[in-house]
Motif scaffolding. Structure first.
Motif, short mmCIF file in Angstrom:
data_model
loop_
_atom_site.label_atom_id
_atom_site.label_comp_id
_atom_site.label_asym_id
_atom_site.label_seq_id
_atom_site.Cartn_x
_atom_site.Cartn_y
_atom_site.Cartn_z
N ASP A 60 0.73 -1.10 0.02
CA ASP A 60 -0.02 0.06 -0.18
C ASP A 60 0.84 1.15 0.11
O ASP A 60 2.09 1.19 0.13
N PHE A 61 0.27 2.24 -0.06
CA PHE A 61 1.12 3.50 0.16
C PHE A 61 0.11 4.51 1.02
O PHE A 61 -0.65 5.30 0.78
N PRO A 62 0.45 4.07 2.50
CA PRO A 62 0.00 4.90 3.62
C PRO A 62 0.00 6.40 3.49
O PRO A 62 0.87 6.92 3.00
N VAL A 63 -0.98 7.07 4.28
CA VAL A 63 -0.87 8.50 4.19
C VAL A 63 -0.75 8.96 5.69
O VAL A 63 -1.46 8.66 6.56
N THR A 84 6.72 5.56 10.94
CA THR A 84 5.52 4.57 11.50
C THR A 84 5.68 3.12 10.95
O THR A 84 4.72 2.44 11.07
N VAL A 93 -2.85 13.94 -1.73
CA VAL A 93 -2.69 13.20 -0.26
C VAL A 93 -1.48 12.84 -0.32
O VAL A 93 -0.78 12.56 0.71
N HIS A 94 -0.64 12.54 -1.18
CA HIS A 94 0.72 11.99 -1.17
C HIS A 94 1.78 13.42 -1.33
O HIS A 94 2.96 12.91 -1.51
N ASP A 116 5.10 2.37 20.90
CA ASP A 116 5.70 1.19 19.93
C ASP A 116 5.85 -0.03 20.72
O ASP A 116 6.20 0.03 21.85
N SER A 136 2.98 0.52 15.99
CA SER A 136 2.54 1.67 16.86
C SER A 136 0.92 1.53 17.26
O SER A 136 0.31 1.31 16.53
N THR A 191 -7.62 6.94 6.60
CA THR A 191 -7.15 7.77 5.55
C THR A 191 -8.36 8.46 4.93
O THR A 191 -8.67 9.68 4.90
N GLU A 247 -9.38 12.30 5.49
CA GLU A 247 -9.30 13.27 4.27
C GLU A 247 -10.89 14.03 3.99
O GLU A 247 -10.74 15.07 3.89
N ARG A 294 -3.66 9.85 10.86
CA ARG A 294 -4.60 8.80 9.71
C ARG A 294 -3.65 7.59 9.92
O ARG A 294 -2.51 7.51 10.36
N PHE A 295 -4.55 6.60 9.49
CA PHE A 295 -3.86 4.94 9.55
C PHE A 295 -4.64 4.41 8.42
O PHE A 295 -5.59 4.71 7.81
N GLY A 296 -3.71 3.32 8.07
CA GLY A 296 -4.24 2.38 7.06
C GLY A 296 -3.95 2.91 5.64
O GLY A 296 -3.55 3.95 5.41
N PRO A 297 -4.15 2.26 4.53
CA PRO A 297 -3.82 2.38 3.20
C PRO A 297 -4.71 3.60 2.61
O PRO A 297 -5.64 3.93 3.16
N THR A 298 -3.99 3.99 1.55
CA THR A 298 -4.64 5.04 0.70
C THR A 298 -6.16 4.48 0.28
O THR A 298 -6.18 3.50 -0.19
#
Lengths: 202, 246
Positions: free
Chosen positions: A31-34, A83, A147-148, B44, B58, B215, B219, B239-243
């Motif tokens: 993934d590409f987390p934000v 993170t 967002v990136h 952590d 975390s 996220t 957003e 924020r957490f998790g993928p896009t």
């Protein structure tokens, strides 16, 4: 202190990943987390500029069109977020900081990247020169998403990714080090993932 | 942020495990020498396999600084590497390595004052709960408005406790995005500008806004708040998790 063995924990190593590419304490994600500390800023490309300020003989500024006309390169690199996630073989296009500093006469030893939204991050000048840092505006062949960090972000892949400031608008050259946003909020001043410099006391 | 003790690894002991929802469990820990924390900070956690392989993640702190125990609430990710171990394998008395507290920005202290607007998506409620618990433990009268977004009523963390805060100067509202119980009188669906207006997010006075969640949730909510005229610099997000997750 030797680490405590977590009874019954096997872990899940990724067999498809060369372990020598993964800094200590990191895991690989596809993934590409934000991660951002505030809302994603919106900026018009008509008014966007990128500036070089501070300890320079002559401040410089590029409009979006001028910036795109600068010599750019493709960068394929691994990135490491404090993170804990790492992402391998990410593909970017951007302008090397060496290109931006070409012909600039400076006494500075440090830089501070400044951004839309007020974010800043500090780096030794030696960490952003000699082909180590870019201002990137494409990711995976597409314009960089807001967002990136789009329209443009700093890319300093040999340090933890908070140093790769999103929504970057310029670089201030400084004679002294000036800790930035996360650097004054508990995170390490330099952030070398291979030395696991996550937090201020690491 | 006050720079206190260096962030060294400590061995905590599991005092208790408290199931919160079908997928989330709170670990209540004894941490010898814990230097204290601010509501909103995280730790952590490090797990080490017998061959030395390590995994770190975390987790937000759920407990108030005033609480003698340190609590972290873990959302179990079914194909996760670390969370299923923490929620399913650990037993009271087991040791766990952790270090913290971490993060000096997404924090709130009673001295910072209110009014607070806390917006939580899913397990994004955890650090915001630490703020509510701190507010209650320190008998602060800062006004606080909380919006909890969850998939269903069963997925809402700390439901019973939230009801008790609701009686003491805190307004808690819910929106359930996937499934609502019969005769549900709360909101349904994703957070909207209308909901935020009803919570007073468009009023001109300053508010301390904290948004935490996946996220997609953060957003959306942060964008809506800016559109409603809130100062982007007074909106703190995590924020957490993928896009594109929601």
């Amino acid at each position: 202190m030797s680490p405590l063995i977590s009874r019954g924990f096997g872990g899940r190593r990724r067999r498809d990943v060369d372990p020598s590419r993964i800094p200590p304490g990191q895991y690989v994600t596809d993934d590409f987390p934000v991660l951002s500390a505030g809302p994603t800023p919106s900026v018009s490309l008509d008014t966007w500029t990128f500036s070089l300020t501070g300890a320079v003989d002559e401040p410089a500024s590029w409009s979006w069109e001028e910036f795109l006309a600068l010599p750019s390169e493709e960068i394929r690199t691994d990135i490491h977020c404090v993170t804990k996630w790492s992402k391998l073989d990410t593909a970017w296009r951007g302008v090397s900081v060496d290109v931006l500093l070409e012909g600039v006469d400076t006494t500075a030893d440090f830089v501070s990247a400044f951004c839309d939204g007020g974010y800043t991050t500090n780096l030794p000048l030696a960490d952003v020169t000699d082909g180590q840092a870019w201002v990137a505006y494409e990711y995976d062949g597409e314009p960089l998403e807001p967002v990136h960090g789009g329209p443009a972000r700093l890319l300093v892949p040999h340090l933890y990714f908070w140093k790769s400031a999103k929504w970057v608008r310029g670089i201030e050259l400084l004679d002294h080090d000036e800790p930035g946003f996360w650097e004054t909020n508990g995170y390490h001043n330099r952030g070398d993932p291979w030395k696991e410099q996550r937090y201020w006391s690491d | 942020m006050p720079r206190r003790a260096p962030l060294t690894w400590r061995v905590a002991t599991v005092a208790r495990l408290q199931p919160e929802t079908p997928s989330a469990t709170t670990l209540i820990l004894d941490v010898p020498g814990w230097p204290g924390h601010l509501a909103g900070q995280h730790v952590d956690v490090r797990l080490t396999a017998e061959d030395g392989y390590e995994a770190e993640r975390s987790y937000s702190i759920a407990s108030a600084p005033e609480d003698p125990h340190l609590a972290i609430t873990i959302e179990r990710i079914d194909d996760g590497e670390v969370s299923p171990y923490l929620t399913d394998e650990l037993r009271p008395g087991d040791p766990v390595e952790l270090r913290g507290p971490i993060g000096g920005y997404f924090t709130w202290e009673v001295a910072d004052g209110g009014p607070l607007l806390l917006l939580a998506g899913g397990s994004g409620l955890v650090p915001l709960m630490a703020m509510l618990r701190h507010r209650a433990a320190a008998t602060s009268d800062a006004a606080a408005t909380v919006l909890v977004s969850a998939r269903s009523w069963e997925d809402v963390l700390y439901r019973d406790e939230l009801a008790t805060h609701d009686e003491h100067g805190v307004t808690v509202r819910y929106t359930l995005t996937r499934r609502q119980p019969p005769e549900w009188t709360g909101w349904a669906g994703r957070v909207s500008a209308e909901m935020l207006r009803e919570l007073g997010a468009d009023r001109p006075e300053p508010l301390r806004v904290f948004v935490c969640g996946p996220t997609g949730f953060v957003e959306r909510v942060a964008d809506l708040l800016v559109q409603l005229g809130r100062d982007p610099h007074a909106i703190k997000t995590e924020r957490f998790g993928p896009t594109g997750g929601s």
